[in-house]
Design an enzyme around this catalytic site. Structure first.
Site, PDB file in Angstrom:
ATOM      1  N   GLY A   1      98.664  38.951  43.698  1.00  0.00           N
ATOM      2  CA  GLY A   1      97.964  39.528  44.850  1.00  0.00           C
ATOM      3  C   GLY A   1      97.941  41.038  44.748  1.00  0.00           C
ATOM      4  CB  SER A   2      97.025  43.581  47.223  1.00  0.00           C
ATOM      5  OG  SER A   2      97.929  43.255  48.257  1.00  0.00           O
TER       6      SER A   2
ATOM      7  CB  THR B   1     100.943  41.769  49.503  1.00  0.00           C
ATOM      8  OG1 THR B   1      99.787  42.128  50.247  1.00  0.00           O
ATOM      9  CG2 THR B   1     101.650  40.628  50.204  1.00  0.00           C
ATOM     10  N   GLY B   2     102.667  43.001  47.061  1.00  0.00           N
ATOM     11  CA  GLY B   2     103.675  42.819  46.017  1.00  0.00           C
ATOM     12  C   GLY B   2     104.913  43.664  46.277  1.00  0.00           C
TER      13      GLY B   2
ATOM     14  CD  GLU C   1     101.010  38.702  36.078  1.00  0.00           C
ATOM     15  OE1 GLU C   1     100.403  39.783  35.948  1.00  0.00           O
ATOM     16  OE2 GLU C   1     101.649  38.177  35.146  1.00  0.00           O
TER      17      GLU C   1
ATOM     18  CB  CYS D   1      93.728  40.705  38.568  1.00  0.00           C
ATOM     19  SG  CYS D   1      93.821  39.364  37.385  1.00  0.00           S
TER      20      CYS D   1
HETATM   21  P1  NAD Z   1      96.981  39.862  49.102  1.00  0.00           P
HETATM   22  O1  NAD Z   1      98.110  40.669  48.589  1.00  0.00           O
HETATM   23  O2  NAD Z   1      96.318  40.274  50.354  1.00  0.00           O
HETATM   24  O3  NAD Z   1      97.438  38.338  49.329  1.00  0.00           O
HETATM   25  C1  NAD Z   1      98.050  37.586  48.314  1.00  0.00           C
HETATM   26  C2  NAD Z   1      98.901  36.509  48.950  1.00  0.00           C
HETATM   27  O4  NAD Z   1     100.009  37.108  49.628  1.00  0.00           O
HETATM   28  C3  NAD Z   1      98.195  35.637  49.975  1.00  0.00           C
HETATM   29  O5  NAD Z   1      98.584  34.291  49.787  1.00  0.00           O
HETATM   30  C4  NAD Z   1      98.730  36.183  51.288  1.00  0.00           C
HETATM   31  O6  NAD Z   1      98.690  35.227  52.308  1.00  0.00           O
HETATM   32  C5  NAD Z   1     100.158  36.504  50.913  1.00  0.00           C
HETATM   33  N1  NAD Z   1     100.863  37.452  51.802  1.00  0.00           N
HETATM   34  C6  NAD Z   1     100.365  38.217  52.795  1.00  0.00           C
HETATM   35  N2  NAD Z   1     101.357  38.982  53.345  1.00  0.00           N
HETATM   36  C7  NAD Z   1     102.496  38.688  52.675  1.00  0.00           C
HETATM   37  C8  NAD Z   1     103.828  39.163  52.746  1.00  0.00           C
HETATM   38  N3  NAD Z   1     104.203  40.094  53.632  1.00  0.00           N
HETATM   39  N4  NAD Z   1     104.728  38.645  51.888  1.00  0.00           N
HETATM   40  C9  NAD Z   1     104.387  37.717  50.971  1.00  0.00           C
HETATM   41  N5  NAD Z   1     103.116  37.236  50.852  1.00  0.00           N
HETATM   42  C10 NAD Z   1     102.191  37.712  51.690  1.00  0.00           C
HETATM   43  O7  NAD Z   1      95.942  39.768  47.889  1.00  0.00           O
HETATM   44  P2  NAD Z   1      94.484  39.095  47.870  1.00  0.00           P
HETATM   45  O8  NAD Z   1      93.552  39.955  48.665  1.00  0.00           O
HETATM   46  O9  NAD Z   1      94.614  37.654  48.197  1.00  0.00           O
HETATM   47  O10 NAD Z   1      94.123  39.214  46.314  1.00  0.00           O
HETATM   48  C11 NAD Z   1      93.471  40.310  45.763  1.00  0.00           C
HETATM   49  C12 NAD Z   1      94.428  41.175  44.979  1.00  0.00           C
HETATM   50  O11 NAD Z   1      95.135  40.366  44.025  1.00  0.00           O
HETATM   51  C13 NAD Z   1      93.754  42.235  44.154  1.00  0.00           C
HETATM   52  O12 NAD Z   1      94.444  43.459  44.258  1.00  0.00           O
HETATM   53  C14 NAD Z   1      93.842  41.727  42.720  1.00  0.00           C
HETATM   54  O13 NAD Z   1      93.766  42.717  41.738  1.00  0.00           O
HETATM   55  C15 NAD Z   1      95.135  41.001  42.744  1.00  0.00           C
HETATM   56  N6  NAD Z   1      95.188  39.979  41.695  1.00  0.00           N
HETATM   57  C16 NAD Z   1      96.007  40.194  40.613  1.00  0.00           C
HETATM   58  C17 NAD Z   1      96.049  39.281  39.572  1.00  0.00           C
HETATM   59  C18 NAD Z   1      96.917  39.493  38.365  1.00  0.00           C
HETATM   60  O14 NAD Z   1      97.132  38.556  37.602  1.00  0.00           O
HETATM   61  N7  NAD Z   1      97.451  40.678  38.137  1.00  0.00           N
HETATM   62  C19 NAD Z   1      95.268  38.130  39.631  1.00  0.00           C
HETATM   63  C20 NAD Z   1      94.450  37.922  40.759  1.00  0.00           C
HETATM   64  C21 NAD Z   1      94.434  38.865  41.779  1.00  0.00           C
END
Ligand code: NAD
Length: 468
Positions: free
Chosen positions: A224-225, A228-229, A246, A280
Protein backbone atom coordinates in the site's frame (compact mmCIF):
# COMPACT_ATOMS: atom_id res chain seq x y z
CA UNK A 1 -27.37 -9.65 -5.58
CA UNK A 2 -24.69 -12.16 -4.44
CA UNK A 3 -24.16 -12.19 -0.67
CA UNK A 4 -20.56 -11.86 0.42
CA UNK A 5 -19.45 -13.15 3.83
CA UNK A 6 -16.10 -13.30 5.59
CA UNK A 7 -14.41 -16.71 5.69
CA UNK A 8 -13.29 -17.57 9.23
CA UNK A 9 -12.22 -21.09 10.18
CA UNK A 10 -13.56 -22.39 6.86
CA UNK A 11 -17.06 -21.00 7.54
CA UNK A 12 -18.94 -18.09 6.00
CA UNK A 13 -19.41 -15.43 8.67
CA UNK A 14 -21.65 -12.37 8.36
CA UNK A 15 -20.76 -9.16 10.19
CA UNK A 16 -23.16 -7.06 12.24
CA UNK A 17 -22.99 -4.33 9.60
CA UNK A 18 -22.04 -4.02 5.92
CA UNK A 19 -20.62 -1.44 3.52
CA UNK A 20 -21.25 -0.66 -0.15
CA UNK A 21 -18.91 -1.79 -2.93
CA UNK A 22 -19.31 0.32 -6.08
CA UNK A 23 -18.56 -0.28 -9.75
CA UNK A 24 -16.32 2.66 -10.78
CA UNK A 25 -17.22 2.31 -14.47
CA UNK A 26 -20.92 3.03 -13.92
CA UNK A 27 -21.07 4.39 -10.37
CA UNK A 28 -23.54 1.71 -9.25
CA UNK A 29 -23.65 -0.61 -6.24
CA UNK A 30 -22.36 -4.13 -6.99
CA UNK A 31 -22.81 -5.73 -3.57
CA UNK A 32 -22.42 -5.17 0.14
CA UNK A 33 -19.36 -6.44 2.02
CA UNK A 34 -19.12 -7.37 5.71
CA UNK A 35 -17.84 -4.68 8.04
CA UNK A 36 -15.72 -6.64 10.51
CA UNK A 37 -15.53 -5.71 14.18
CA UNK A 38 -12.46 -6.16 16.39
CA UNK A 39 -14.14 -9.33 17.71
CA UNK A 40 -14.46 -10.71 14.16
CA UNK A 41 -10.73 -10.13 13.71
CA UNK A 42 -10.03 -11.93 17.01
CA UNK A 43 -12.07 -14.91 15.81
CA UNK A 44 -10.15 -15.01 12.52
CA UNK A 45 -6.80 -14.85 14.32
CA UNK A 46 -7.92 -17.58 16.74
CA UNK A 47 -8.98 -19.79 13.80
CA UNK A 48 -5.61 -19.22 12.10
CA UNK A 49 -3.73 -19.90 15.36
CA UNK A 50 -5.51 -23.18 15.83
CA UNK A 51 -5.01 -24.22 12.17
CA UNK A 52 -1.28 -23.45 12.50
CA UNK A 53 -0.88 -26.43 14.86
CA UNK A 54 -1.86 -28.78 12.07
CA UNK A 55 -0.67 -26.92 8.98
CA UNK A 56 2.86 -26.28 10.25
CA UNK A 57 3.30 -30.02 10.76
CA UNK A 58 2.26 -31.01 7.25
CA UNK A 59 5.07 -32.26 5.05
CA UNK A 60 6.73 -30.02 2.53
CA UNK A 61 5.30 -32.15 -0.30
CA UNK A 62 1.75 -31.80 1.07
CA UNK A 63 2.04 -28.03 1.28
CA UNK A 64 3.53 -27.83 -2.20
CA UNK A 65 0.65 -29.89 -3.59
CA UNK A 66 -1.90 -27.66 -1.84
CA UNK A 67 -0.34 -24.59 -3.51
CA UNK A 68 -0.47 -26.31 -6.88
CA UNK A 69 -4.10 -27.23 -6.27
CA UNK A 70 -4.83 -23.59 -5.46
CA UNK A 71 -3.25 -22.62 -8.80
CA UNK A 72 -5.57 -25.12 -10.48
CA UNK A 73 -8.63 -23.72 -8.67
CA UNK A 74 -7.69 -20.17 -9.69
CA UNK A 75 -7.51 -21.40 -13.29
CA UNK A 76 -10.93 -23.09 -13.03
CA UNK A 77 -12.55 -19.96 -11.59
CA UNK A 78 -10.53 -17.41 -13.58
CA UNK A 79 -13.39 -16.02 -15.65
CA UNK A 80 -15.74 -15.69 -12.66
CA UNK A 81 -13.02 -13.93 -10.62
CA UNK A 82 -12.08 -11.67 -13.56
CA UNK A 83 -15.70 -10.54 -13.97
CA UNK A 84 -15.96 -9.74 -10.25
CA UNK A 85 -12.62 -7.93 -10.25
CA UNK A 86 -13.59 -5.79 -13.23
CA UNK A 87 -16.84 -4.80 -11.56
CA UNK A 88 -15.24 -3.63 -8.31
CA UNK A 89 -11.90 -2.30 -9.62
CA UNK A 90 -12.90 -0.98 -13.04
CA UNK A 91 -10.01 -2.48 -15.00
CA UNK A 92 -11.07 -3.97 -18.32
CA UNK A 93 -11.48 -7.68 -18.83
CA UNK A 94 -9.07 -7.48 -21.74
CA UNK A 95 -5.66 -5.90 -22.40
CA UNK A 96 -3.51 -5.90 -19.26
CA UNK A 97 -6.73 -6.10 -17.24
CA UNK A 98 -8.61 -8.66 -15.14
CA UNK A 99 -8.02 -11.74 -17.28
CA UNK A 100 -4.32 -10.86 -17.38
CA UNK A 101 -4.33 -10.45 -13.58
CA UNK A 102 -5.95 -13.85 -13.08
CA UNK A 103 -3.41 -15.44 -15.43
CA UNK A 104 -0.64 -13.87 -13.34
CA UNK A 105 -2.23 -15.04 -10.08
CA UNK A 106 -2.39 -18.62 -11.34
CA UNK A 107 1.20 -18.54 -12.63
CA UNK A 108 2.52 -17.10 -9.36
CA UNK A 109 0.66 -19.71 -7.32
CA UNK A 110 2.08 -22.53 -9.44
CA UNK A 111 5.61 -21.13 -9.28
CA UNK A 112 5.42 -20.68 -5.51
CA UNK A 113 4.38 -24.35 -5.21
CA UNK A 114 7.66 -25.32 -6.91
CA UNK A 115 9.88 -23.40 -4.46
CA UNK A 116 11.30 -24.99 -1.35
CA UNK A 117 13.63 -24.20 1.53
CA UNK A 118 15.57 -27.36 2.37
CA UNK A 119 17.74 -27.62 5.47
CA UNK A 120 21.17 -26.08 4.75
CA UNK A 121 24.22 -27.71 6.27
CA UNK A 122 26.62 -24.91 7.16
CA UNK A 123 29.32 -27.12 8.59
CA UNK A 124 29.91 -30.86 8.84
CA UNK A 125 33.42 -31.78 10.05
CA UNK A 126 35.32 -33.09 13.05
CA UNK A 127 34.35 -29.93 15.01
CA UNK A 128 30.67 -30.79 14.57
CA UNK A 129 27.68 -30.27 12.33
CA UNK A 130 25.64 -27.07 11.96
CA UNK A 131 22.26 -27.18 10.19
CA UNK A 132 20.14 -24.16 9.30
CA UNK A 133 16.38 -24.82 9.40
CA UNK A 134 13.63 -22.49 8.16
CA UNK A 135 10.57 -22.65 10.41
CA UNK A 136 7.15 -21.07 9.83
CA UNK A 137 6.31 -18.01 11.92
CA UNK A 138 2.69 -18.60 12.89
CA UNK A 139 -0.20 -16.35 11.87
CA UNK A 140 0.60 -13.92 9.05
CA UNK A 141 -1.56 -10.82 8.59
CA UNK A 142 -1.90 -9.69 4.99
CA UNK A 143 -3.11 -6.18 4.14
CA UNK A 144 -3.67 -5.45 0.44
CA UNK A 145 -4.40 -2.42 -1.79
CA UNK A 146 -7.06 -1.94 -4.49
CA UNK A 147 -4.95 -1.82 -7.65
CA UNK A 148 -4.10 -5.52 -8.26
CA UNK A 149 -6.12 -7.09 -5.44
CA UNK A 150 -6.22 -10.71 -6.63
CA UNK A 151 -2.60 -10.92 -7.74
CA UNK A 152 -1.30 -9.22 -4.58
CA UNK A 153 -3.45 -11.51 -2.38
CA UNK A 154 -1.75 -14.48 -4.09
CA UNK A 155 1.68 -12.86 -3.60
CA UNK A 156 0.98 -12.63 0.14
CA UNK A 157 -0.93 -15.84 0.81
CA UNK A 158 0.91 -18.44 -1.27
CA UNK A 159 4.44 -18.04 0.15
CA UNK A 160 2.93 -17.91 3.66
CA UNK A 161 1.05 -21.20 3.35
CA UNK A 162 3.83 -22.79 1.27
CA UNK A 163 6.17 -22.36 4.27
CA UNK A 164 3.63 -23.60 6.85
CA UNK A 165 2.09 -20.38 8.15
CA UNK A 166 -1.60 -19.55 8.36
CA UNK A 167 -3.13 -16.29 7.17
CA UNK A 168 -5.69 -13.61 7.92
CA UNK A 169 -6.09 -11.32 4.92
CA UNK A 170 -7.76 -7.91 4.88
CA UNK A 171 -8.32 -6.46 1.42
CA UNK A 172 -8.86 -2.78 0.57
CA UNK A 173 -12.39 -1.49 1.25
CA UNK A 174 -12.58 -0.57 -2.47
CA UNK A 175 -12.01 -4.16 -3.69
CA UNK A 176 -13.05 -6.71 -1.06
CA UNK A 177 -15.24 -8.97 -3.20
CA UNK A 178 -12.71 -10.72 -5.43
CA UNK A 179 -10.54 -11.47 -2.37
CA UNK A 180 -13.50 -12.96 -0.49
CA UNK A 181 -14.25 -15.21 -3.46
CA UNK A 182 -10.56 -16.09 -3.91
CA UNK A 183 -10.28 -17.17 -0.26
CA UNK A 184 -13.53 -19.13 -0.56
CA UNK A 185 -12.01 -21.03 -3.49
CA UNK A 186 -8.73 -21.61 -1.62
CA UNK A 187 -10.75 -23.08 1.24
CA UNK A 188 -11.94 -25.84 -1.11
CA UNK A 189 -8.32 -27.06 -1.06
CA UNK A 190 -6.96 -26.03 2.34
CA UNK A 191 -7.92 -27.23 5.82
CA UNK A 192 -10.29 -24.88 7.69
CA UNK A 193 -8.59 -21.87 9.24
CA UNK A 194 -5.40 -21.91 7.14
CA UNK A 195 -6.58 -18.87 5.17
CA UNK A 196 -9.21 -16.49 6.57
CA UNK A 197 -10.55 -13.22 5.21
CA UNK A 198 -12.00 -10.25 7.08
CA UNK A 199 -13.24 -7.12 5.31
CA UNK A 200 -13.97 -3.65 6.62
CA UNK A 201 -14.46 -0.09 5.44
CA UNK A 202 -11.71 1.09 7.81
CA UNK A 203 -14.09 3.58 9.40
CA UNK A 204 -15.85 2.19 12.47
CA UNK A 205 -12.89 -0.10 13.24
CA UNK A 206 -9.59 0.15 11.38
CA UNK A 207 -8.97 -3.56 10.98
CA UNK A 208 -5.58 -3.01 9.29
CA UNK A 209 -4.39 -1.06 12.32
CA UNK A 210 -5.87 -3.70 14.67
CA UNK A 211 -3.97 -6.40 12.77
CA UNK A 212 -0.71 -4.47 13.04
CA UNK A 213 -0.98 -4.38 16.83
CA UNK A 214 -2.54 -7.84 17.33
CA UNK A 215 -0.68 -9.90 19.91
CA UNK A 216 -1.17 -13.19 18.07
CA UNK A 217 -0.12 -12.08 14.58
CA UNK A 218 3.59 -12.73 14.05
CA UNK A 219 4.13 -10.97 10.75
CA UNK A 220 2.45 -8.34 8.60
CA UNK A 221 2.89 -8.37 4.85
CA UNK A 222 1.59 -5.02 3.67
CA UNK A 223 1.23 -3.57 0.19
CA UNK A 224 0.00 0.00 0.00
CA UNK A 225 1.00 3.62 0.39
CA UNK A 226 4.11 4.87 2.17
CA UNK A 227 2.04 6.79 4.72
CA UNK A 228 0.05 3.75 5.79
CA UNK A 229 3.18 1.58 5.67
CA UNK A 230 4.84 3.90 8.22
CA UNK A 231 1.81 3.53 10.49
CA UNK A 232 1.99 -0.26 10.21
CA UNK A 233 5.68 -0.17 11.08
CA UNK A 234 5.09 2.02 14.13
CA UNK A 235 2.12 -0.02 15.39
CA UNK A 236 3.87 -3.35 14.81
CA UNK A 237 6.86 -2.30 16.93
CA UNK A 238 5.16 -3.18 20.21
CA UNK A 239 4.94 -6.87 19.33
CA UNK A 240 8.22 -6.90 17.34
CA UNK A 241 6.45 -8.29 14.27
CA UNK A 242 8.25 -9.38 11.15
CA UNK A 243 7.40 -6.98 8.32
CA UNK A 244 7.41 -7.03 4.58
CA UNK A 245 6.38 -3.59 3.33
CA UNK A 246 5.81 -3.04 -0.39
CA UNK A 247 5.09 0.67 -0.62
CA UNK A 248 4.72 3.42 -3.17
CA UNK A 249 7.03 4.30 -6.01
CA UNK A 250 7.79 7.23 -8.28
CA UNK A 251 9.71 5.31 -10.92
CA UNK A 252 11.78 7.25 -13.44
CA UNK A 253 12.42 6.17 -17.02
CA UNK A 254 15.50 7.63 -18.73
CA UNK A 255 15.60 7.71 -22.53
CA UNK A 256 19.14 7.94 -23.97
CA UNK A 257 19.87 9.77 -27.25
CA UNK A 258 20.40 6.64 -29.38
CA UNK A 259 16.82 5.25 -29.25
CA UNK A 260 14.43 4.74 -32.13
CA UNK A 261 11.44 6.73 -30.74
CA UNK A 262 8.78 4.98 -32.83
CA UNK A 263 10.11 1.55 -31.81
CA UNK A 264 10.00 2.27 -28.05
CA UNK A 265 6.71 4.21 -27.90
CA UNK A 266 4.53 1.16 -27.17
CA UNK A 267 6.85 -0.04 -24.38
CA UNK A 268 7.03 3.44 -22.86
CA UNK A 269 3.26 3.77 -22.96
CA UNK A 270 2.49 0.46 -21.25
CA UNK A 271 5.35 0.97 -18.79
CA UNK A 272 3.49 4.08 -17.61
CA UNK A 273 -0.18 3.31 -18.26
CA UNK A 274 -0.49 -0.34 -17.21
CA UNK A 275 -3.68 -0.56 -15.11
CA UNK A 276 -4.24 3.15 -15.87
CA UNK A 277 -0.98 4.02 -14.11
CA UNK A 278 -2.38 2.54 -10.87
CA UNK A 279 0.57 0.22 -10.49
CA UNK A 280 3.29 0.50 -7.87
CA UNK A 281 6.11 -0.11 -10.36
CA UNK A 282 4.66 1.86 -13.27
CA UNK A 283 6.85 4.51 -14.86
CA UNK A 284 5.75 7.77 -13.25
CA UNK A 285 8.33 10.24 -14.62
CA UNK A 286 9.90 10.17 -18.07
CA UNK A 287 13.27 11.88 -18.72
CA UNK A 288 14.08 12.22 -22.45
CA UNK A 289 17.30 13.50 -24.03
CA UNK A 290 16.81 16.75 -25.93
CA UNK A 291 18.03 15.26 -29.22
CA UNK A 292 15.08 12.83 -29.39
CA UNK A 293 12.61 14.70 -27.17
CA UNK A 294 10.14 15.90 -29.80
CA UNK A 295 10.14 12.58 -31.65
CA UNK A 296 9.54 10.59 -28.43
CA UNK A 297 6.69 12.95 -27.48
CA UNK A 298 5.11 12.61 -30.92
CA UNK A 299 5.49 8.83 -31.02
CA UNK A 300 3.92 8.50 -27.56
CA UNK A 301 0.95 10.65 -28.55
CA UNK A 302 0.48 8.67 -31.78
CA UNK A 303 0.37 5.41 -29.83
CA UNK A 304 -1.69 6.64 -26.85
CA UNK A 305 -4.46 8.33 -28.80
CA UNK A 306 -5.68 5.01 -30.22
CA UNK A 307 -6.19 3.22 -26.90
CA UNK A 308 -9.89 2.43 -26.33
CA UNK A 309 -11.01 3.67 -22.90
CA UNK A 310 -14.40 2.55 -21.57
CA UNK A 311 -16.52 0.44 -19.21
CA UNK A 312 -14.34 -2.41 -17.95
CA UNK A 313 -17.03 -4.96 -18.80
CA UNK A 314 -17.07 -3.89 -22.45
CA UNK A 315 -14.91 -6.45 -24.29
CA UNK A 316 -13.50 -3.63 -26.49
CA UNK A 317 -12.08 -1.55 -23.62
CA UNK A 318 -8.32 -1.61 -23.07
CA UNK A 319 -8.25 0.95 -20.25
CA UNK A 320 -11.06 1.62 -17.75
CA UNK A 321 -11.89 4.39 -15.27
CA UNK A 322 -9.79 5.44 -12.31
CA UNK A 323 -10.70 2.93 -9.61
CA UNK A 324 -12.23 5.25 -6.99
CA UNK A 325 -13.11 8.86 -6.20
CA UNK A 326 -10.20 9.38 -3.80
CA UNK A 327 -7.68 8.44 -6.48
CA UNK A 328 -9.54 10.39 -9.18
CA UNK A 329 -9.38 13.56 -7.06
CA UNK A 330 -5.65 13.10 -6.53
CA UNK A 331 -4.93 12.63 -10.24
CA UNK A 332 -7.11 15.62 -11.14
CA UNK A 333 -5.30 17.85 -8.63
CA UNK A 334 -1.88 16.88 -9.99
CA UNK A 335 -2.91 17.21 -13.64
CA UNK A 336 -4.59 20.59 -13.01
CA UNK A 337 -1.36 21.90 -11.50
CA UNK A 338 0.73 20.42 -14.33
CA UNK A 339 -1.40 21.99 -17.07
CA UNK A 340 -0.62 25.46 -15.64
CA UNK A 341 3.05 24.92 -16.26
CA UNK A 342 3.58 22.23 -18.89
CA UNK A 343 2.43 21.55 -22.45
CA UNK A 344 -0.53 19.16 -22.67
CA UNK A 345 0.18 16.73 -25.50
CA UNK A 346 -2.85 14.51 -24.91
CA UNK A 347 -5.79 14.37 -22.47
CA UNK A 348 -5.59 16.69 -19.48
CA UNK A 349 -9.34 16.98 -18.85
CA UNK A 350 -11.46 14.43 -16.95
CA UNK A 351 -14.16 12.51 -18.77
CA UNK A 352 -17.55 11.29 -17.44
CA UNK A 353 -17.74 9.90 -13.90
CA UNK A 354 -14.38 8.47 -12.88
CA UNK A 355 -12.99 8.31 -16.42
CA UNK A 356 -9.77 10.19 -17.13
CA UNK A 357 -8.17 9.86 -20.57
CA UNK A 358 -4.48 8.94 -20.97
CA UNK A 359 -2.69 12.22 -20.33
CA UNK A 360 0.77 13.23 -21.51
CA UNK A 361 2.24 16.52 -20.26
CA UNK A 362 5.59 17.72 -21.60
CA UNK A 363 8.10 20.37 -20.48
CA UNK A 364 7.68 19.78 -16.75
CA UNK A 365 10.46 20.09 -14.19
CA UNK A 366 11.48 18.73 -10.79
CA UNK A 367 9.41 21.33 -8.91
CA UNK A 368 6.07 20.24 -10.43
CA UNK A 369 3.91 18.05 -8.15
CA UNK A 370 3.14 15.65 -11.03
CA UNK A 371 6.89 14.99 -11.13
CA UNK A 372 7.74 14.74 -7.43
CA UNK A 373 4.52 13.12 -6.12
CA UNK A 374 3.30 9.62 -6.94
CA UNK A 375 0.29 10.25 -9.23
CA UNK A 376 -0.85 6.59 -9.39
CA UNK A 377 -3.05 7.36 -12.37
CA UNK A 378 -3.18 7.85 -16.16
CA UNK A 379 -0.98 10.97 -16.42
CA UNK A 380 2.71 10.95 -17.38
CA UNK A 381 5.02 13.96 -16.93
CA UNK A 382 7.77 14.24 -19.58
CA UNK A 383 10.97 16.09 -18.68
CA UNK A 384 13.66 17.19 -21.17
CA UNK A 385 17.32 16.74 -20.25
CA UNK A 386 20.58 17.61 -21.96
CA UNK A 387 23.08 16.07 -19.58
CA UNK A 388 22.84 12.39 -18.54
CA UNK A 389 24.45 13.01 -15.14
CA UNK A 390 21.72 15.54 -14.44
CA UNK A 391 18.99 13.08 -15.49
CA UNK A 392 20.41 10.39 -13.19
CA UNK A 393 20.60 12.88 -10.32
CA UNK A 394 16.98 13.95 -10.88
CA UNK A 395 15.82 10.33 -11.08
CA UNK A 396 17.50 9.61 -7.74
CA UNK A 397 16.28 12.81 -6.10
CA UNK A 398 13.25 11.11 -4.57
CA UNK A 399 12.40 9.47 -1.25
CA UNK A 400 11.08 6.54 -3.31
CA UNK A 401 13.16 3.75 -4.76
CA UNK A 402 10.93 1.04 -6.20
CA UNK A 403 11.84 0.70 -9.89
CA UNK A 404 13.40 2.51 -12.83
CA UNK A 405 14.19 2.00 -16.49
CA UNK A 406 16.77 2.93 -19.09
CA UNK A 407 15.99 3.03 -22.81
CA UNK A 408 18.85 2.63 -25.30
CA UNK A 409 20.13 0.50 -28.17
CA UNK A 410 23.43 0.20 -26.30
CA UNK A 411 22.66 -2.42 -23.62
CA UNK A 412 26.07 -2.13 -21.92
CA UNK A 413 25.73 1.63 -21.60
CA UNK A 414 22.15 1.18 -20.33
CA UNK A 415 23.40 -1.28 -17.70
CA UNK A 416 25.95 1.27 -16.49
CA UNK A 417 23.18 3.83 -16.05
CA UNK A 418 20.96 1.19 -14.39
CA UNK A 419 23.69 0.57 -11.85
CA UNK A 420 23.58 4.23 -10.82
CA UNK A 421 19.83 4.27 -10.12
CA UNK A 422 18.68 4.03 -6.49
CA UNK A 423 15.88 1.49 -6.78
CA UNK A 424 15.10 -2.19 -6.23
CA UNK A 425 14.46 -3.14 -9.88
CA UNK A 426 15.76 -1.63 -13.11
CA UNK A 427 14.51 -2.63 -16.54
CA UNK A 428 16.23 -1.98 -19.84
CA UNK A 429 13.96 -1.10 -22.78
CA UNK A 430 10.88 -2.06 -20.76
CA UNK A 431 9.38 -1.07 -17.41
CA UNK A 432 7.60 -2.85 -14.57
CA UNK A 433 7.91 -6.40 -15.93
CA UNK A 434 8.00 -8.40 -12.72
CA UNK A 435 8.32 -12.18 -12.65
CA UNK A 436 7.89 -14.86 -9.96
CA UNK A 437 11.52 -16.05 -9.94
CA UNK A 438 13.06 -12.57 -9.40
CA UNK A 439 12.92 -10.84 -5.99
CA UNK A 440 10.96 -7.60 -6.05
CA UNK A 441 11.02 -4.84 -3.44
CA UNK A 442 11.82 -1.22 -2.83
CA UNK A 443 14.76 0.69 -1.38
CA UNK A 444 14.56 3.97 0.56
CA UNK A 445 10.91 4.75 1.51
CA UNK A 446 9.49 2.27 -0.99
CA UNK A 447 9.57 -0.44 1.63
CA UNK A 448 11.52 -3.16 3.28
CA UNK A 449 11.91 -6.81 2.39
CA UNK A 450 11.20 -8.46 -0.93
CA UNK A 451 8.62 -10.73 -2.49
CA UNK A 452 9.03 -13.59 -4.98
CA UNK A 453 11.65 -16.27 -5.48
CA UNK A 454 13.55 -17.93 -2.68
CA UNK A 455 14.45 -14.55 -1.17
CA UNK A 456 10.74 -13.74 -0.89
CA UNK A 457 9.92 -17.12 0.61
CA UNK A 458 12.45 -16.87 3.44
CA UNK A 459 10.65 -13.76 4.72
CA UNK A 460 7.88 -16.05 5.96
CA UNK A 461 10.25 -18.07 8.15
CA UNK A 462 12.39 -17.85 11.25
CA UNK A 463 15.86 -19.33 11.20
CA UNK A 464 16.69 -22.06 13.67
CA UNK A 465 20.27 -23.28 13.75
CA UNK A 466 20.94 -26.73 15.20
CA UNK A 467 24.48 -27.46 16.41
CA UNK A 468 25.28 -31.17 16.90
P1 NAD B 1 -3.39 2.44 1.30
O1 NAD B 1 -2.13 2.56 2.06
O2 NAD B 1 -4.38 3.53 1.38
O3 NAD B 1 -4.18 1.11 1.74
C1 NAD B 1 -3.58 -0.16 1.72
C2 NAD B 1 -4.28 -1.05 2.72
O4 NAD B 1 -4.02 -0.58 4.05
C3 NAD B 1 -5.79 -1.13 2.59
O5 NAD B 1 -6.20 -2.47 2.77
C4 NAD B 1 -6.26 -0.25 3.74
O6 NAD B 1 -7.54 -0.60 4.17
C5 NAD B 1 -5.23 -0.57 4.80
N1 NAD B 1 -5.11 0.41 5.90
C6 NAD B 1 -5.65 1.64 6.00
N2 NAD B 1 -5.25 2.23 7.17
C7 NAD B 1 -4.45 1.35 7.80
C8 NAD B 1 -3.71 1.38 9.01
N3 NAD B 1 -3.73 2.45 9.82
N4 NAD B 1 -2.98 0.30 9.33
C9 NAD B 1 -2.92 -0.79 8.53
N5 NAD B 1 -3.60 -0.86 7.35
C10 NAD B 1 -4.35 0.18 7.00
O7 NAD B 1 -2.96 2.14 -0.21
P2 NAD B 1 -3.89 2.00 -1.51
O8 NAD B 1 -4.41 3.36 -1.88
O9 NAD B 1 -4.84 0.88 -1.30
O10 NAD B 1 -2.81 1.53 -2.60
C11 NAD B 1 -2.09 2.41 -3.39
C12 NAD B 1 -0.66 2.51 -2.91
O11 NAD B 1 -0.09 1.20 -2.82
C13 NAD B 1 0.25 3.25 -3.86
O12 NAD B 1 1.10 4.13 -3.15
C14 NAD B 1 1.08 2.17 -4.53
O13 NAD B 1 2.31 2.60 -5.04
C15 NAD B 1 1.21 1.18 -3.43
N6 NAD B 1 1.47 -0.16 -3.96
C16 NAD B 1 2.72 -0.70 -3.79
C17 NAD B 1 3.03 -1.94 -4.31
C18 NAD B 1 4.40 -2.55 -4.16
O14 NAD B 1 4.56 -3.74 -4.40
N7 NAD B 1 5.41 -1.81 -3.76
C19 NAD B 1 2.06 -2.66 -5.01
C20 NAD B 1 0.78 -2.10 -5.16
C21 NAD B 1 0.51 -0.85 -4.62
Amino acid sequence: MTEFAMIIGGTRVRAASEFDVMNPSIGKLIAKAPNASAQDLDRAVAAATSAFELWSKRTDAERSKACLDIAGKIGEHAEELAQLLTQEQGKPLNGLGSRFELGGAQAWAAYTASLSLPVKTLQDNEQGRVDLHRKPLGVVGSITPWNWPVMIAVWHILPAVRTGNTVVIKPSPFTPLSTIRLVEIMNEVLPAGVVNVVTSDDRQTNIGAAMSEHQDIRKIVFTGSINTGKKVMATAADTVKRLTLELGGNDAGIVLPDVDPEAIAEGLFWGAFINNGQTCAAMKRLYVHESVYDRVCNALVAFARNIPVGDGQDEKSILGPIANQMQFDKVKRLVDAATQKGRVLLGGQPGQGLFFPPTLIADLTATDPLVFEEQFGPALPIIKYSNLEDAIAQANDSPNGLGGSVWSKDIEKAKQVANRLECGSVWINKHGAIQPNAPFGGVKSSGCGVEFGEEGLVEYTDIQVVFS
